[in-house]
Write a protein that holds these residues in place. Sequence first.
Motif, PDB file in Angstrom:
ATOM      1  N   SER A 152       2.202 -11.788   5.126  1.00 26.94           N
ATOM      2  CA  SER A 152       1.533 -10.432   5.020  1.00 26.94           C
ATOM      3  C   SER A 152       0.537 -10.372   4.010  1.00 26.94           C
ATOM      4  O   SER A 152      -0.700 -10.052   3.922  1.00 26.94           O
ATOM      5  CB  SER A 152       2.474  -9.441   4.865  1.00 26.94           C
ATOM      6  OG  SER A 152       3.534  -9.396   5.761  1.00 26.94           O
ATOM      7  N   SER A 153       0.900 -10.959   2.831  1.00 23.31           N
ATOM      8  CA  SER A 153       0.047 -10.910   1.616  1.00 23.31           C
ATOM      9  C   SER A 153      -1.264 -11.568   1.875  1.00 23.31           C
ATOM     10  O   SER A 153      -2.177 -11.073   1.365  1.00 23.31           O
ATOM     11  CB  SER A 153       0.810 -11.505   0.193  1.00 23.31           C
ATOM     12  OG  SER A 153       2.044 -10.733   0.148  1.00 23.31           O
TER      13      SER A 153
ATOM     14  N   ARG B 174      -2.704 -12.267   4.462  1.00 18.94           N
ATOM     15  CA  ARG B 174      -3.643 -11.448   5.602  1.00 18.94           C
ATOM     16  C   ARG B 174      -4.188 -10.315   4.941  1.00 18.94           C
ATOM     17  O   ARG B 174      -5.228 -10.175   5.026  1.00 18.94           O
ATOM     18  CB  ARG B 174      -2.799 -11.044   6.747  1.00 18.94           C
ATOM     19  CG  ARG B 174      -3.442 -10.891   7.994  1.00 18.94           C
ATOM     20  CD  ARG B 174      -2.501 -10.553   9.220  1.00 18.94           C
ATOM     21  NE  ARG B 174      -1.392  -9.810   8.921  1.00 18.94           N
ATOM     22  CZ  ARG B 174      -0.063  -9.981   8.841  1.00 18.94           C
ATOM     23  NH1 ARG B 174       0.266 -11.330   9.304  1.00 18.94           N
ATOM     24  NH2 ARG B 174       0.812  -9.253   8.588  1.00 18.94           N
ATOM     25  N   ASN B 175      -3.319  -9.260   4.262  1.00 19.53           N
ATOM     26  CA  ASN B 175      -3.925  -8.158   3.854  1.00 19.53           C
ATOM     27  C   ASN B 175      -4.608  -8.263   2.644  1.00 19.53           C
ATOM     28  O   ASN B 175      -5.708  -7.603   2.404  1.00 19.53           O
ATOM     29  CB  ASN B 175      -2.746  -7.140   3.618  1.00 19.53           C
ATOM     30  CG  ASN B 175      -1.868  -7.144   4.788  1.00 19.53           C
ATOM     31  OD1 ASN B 175      -2.558  -7.023   6.126  1.00 19.53           O
ATOM     32  ND2 ASN B 175      -0.749  -6.794   4.720  1.00 19.53           N
ATOM     33  N   ASN B 176      -4.449  -9.129   1.677  1.00 17.84           N
ATOM     34  CA  ASN B 176      -5.073  -9.211   0.473  1.00 17.84           C
ATOM     35  C   ASN B 176      -6.403  -9.755   0.598  1.00 17.84           C
ATOM     36  O   ASN B 176      -7.106  -9.307  -0.074  1.00 17.84           O
ATOM     37  CB  ASN B 176      -4.199 -10.167  -0.597  1.00 17.84           C
ATOM     38  CG  ASN B 176      -3.108  -9.421  -0.806  1.00 17.84           C
ATOM     39  OD1 ASN B 176      -2.400  -8.538  -0.292  1.00 17.84           O
ATOM     40  ND2 ASN B 176      -2.014  -9.967  -1.863  1.00 17.84           N
TER      41      ASN B 176
ATOM     42  N   GLN C  21       4.983  -9.445  -9.921  1.00 13.39           N
ATOM     43  CA  GLN C  21       3.778  -9.743  -9.097  1.00 13.39           C
ATOM     44  C   GLN C  21       2.427  -9.062  -9.941  1.00 13.39           C
ATOM     45  O   GLN C  21       2.847  -8.109 -10.564  1.00 13.39           O
ATOM     46  CB  GLN C  21       3.883  -8.850  -7.977  1.00 13.39           C
ATOM     47  CG  GLN C  21       2.689  -9.380  -6.905  1.00 13.39           C
ATOM     48  CD  GLN C  21       2.973  -8.721  -5.535  1.00 13.39           C
ATOM     49  OE1 GLN C  21       3.387  -7.736  -5.336  1.00 13.39           O
ATOM     50  NE2 GLN C  21       2.122  -9.469  -4.487  1.00 13.39           N
TER      51      GLN C  21
ATOM     52  N   ASP D 158       8.467  -1.056   0.209  1.00 18.37           N
ATOM     53  CA  ASP D 158       9.577  -2.067   0.761  1.00 18.37           C
ATOM     54  C   ASP D 158      10.773  -2.118   0.270  1.00 18.37           C
ATOM     55  O   ASP D 158      11.185  -2.185  -0.795  1.00 18.37           O
ATOM     56  CB  ASP D 158       8.727  -3.400   0.631  1.00 18.37           C
ATOM     57  CG  ASP D 158       8.965  -4.646   1.440  1.00 18.37           C
ATOM     58  OD1 ASP D 158      10.302  -4.712   1.686  1.00 18.37           O
ATOM     59  OD2 ASP D 158       7.867  -5.220   2.003  1.00 18.37           O
TER      60      ASP D 158
ATOM     61  N   ARG E  40      12.729  -4.746   0.736  1.00 21.01           N
ATOM     62  CA  ARG E  40      13.171  -5.996   0.335  1.00 21.01           C
ATOM     63  C   ARG E  40      13.323  -5.944  -1.131  1.00 21.01           C
ATOM     64  O   ARG E  40      13.734  -7.247  -2.089  1.00 21.01           O
ATOM     65  CB  ARG E  40      12.325  -7.157   0.936  1.00 21.01           C
ATOM     66  CG  ARG E  40      12.392  -7.173   2.291  1.00 21.01           C
ATOM     67  CD  ARG E  40      11.370  -8.080   2.974  1.00 21.01           C
ATOM     68  NE  ARG E  40      10.007  -7.386   3.193  1.00 21.01           N
ATOM     69  CZ  ARG E  40       9.162  -7.893   3.833  1.00 21.01           C
ATOM     70  NH1 ARG E  40       9.207  -9.034   4.523  1.00 21.01           N
ATOM     71  NH2 ARG E  40       7.952  -7.108   3.854  1.00 21.01           N
TER      72      ARG E  40
END
Length: 157
Positions: free
Chosen positions: A35-36, A38-40, A58, A77, A79
């Motif tokens: 996800s990171s 792709r989105n970032n 992070q 999130d 998680r």
Amino acid sequence: MTESAQLYRLLYVSENRIEGGVADVAAEIERILASSRRNNDAFDITGALIFNCGFFAQVLEGPRDHVERIFEAIRQDRRHGKIQVMSAAEVESRQFPNWAMAYIGRSPSWEKALGWIRTDTHFAPDERCDRLFKIVMEMAYDAELSPDRTFAASGKS
Ligand SMILES: Cc1cc2nc3c(=O)[nH]c(=O)nc-3n(C[C@H](O)[C@H](O)[C@H](O)COP(=O)(O)O)c2cc1C
């Protein structure tokens, strides 16, 4: 997007809430990194994610509104939990220009270096933020130089 847009860097720590064994955690982190990446990439965000001692740390850096938007999603999130922003400020340049999200996993030496987070983050004065940021940076650079270590990275495409 040019770097003349307002650059912003946010550093937070959080506690892992991923349940299961080592393999379950590893699989979930793979999903987070997918996800990171792709989105970032799409939001012109770079940074590093560290998982150690049951904690995440992070760094997110990029245009301020993009960082805030992604961070809002990350905050929700399940998680992770007990999210604490250690620092958030405008900056002159990126520290992780080549990483959509560098990932640094467990290693005994860093386990020790990060051990203090477990007890001290609830009283985080600036000094500890600086120290944490320095550790995150050292971990990222170290891992970049030693690709054989436990390290998976999502480089910018
Ligand atoms: C510790 C942690 C770090 C995360 N870092 C990012 C990140 O840098 N970028 C991102 O897009 N999603 C990140 N996520 C995932 C987001 O919370 C969310 O699941 C994701 O953005 C949803 O996007 P998707 O529907 O495209 O998968 C992170 C999640 C956790 C638990």
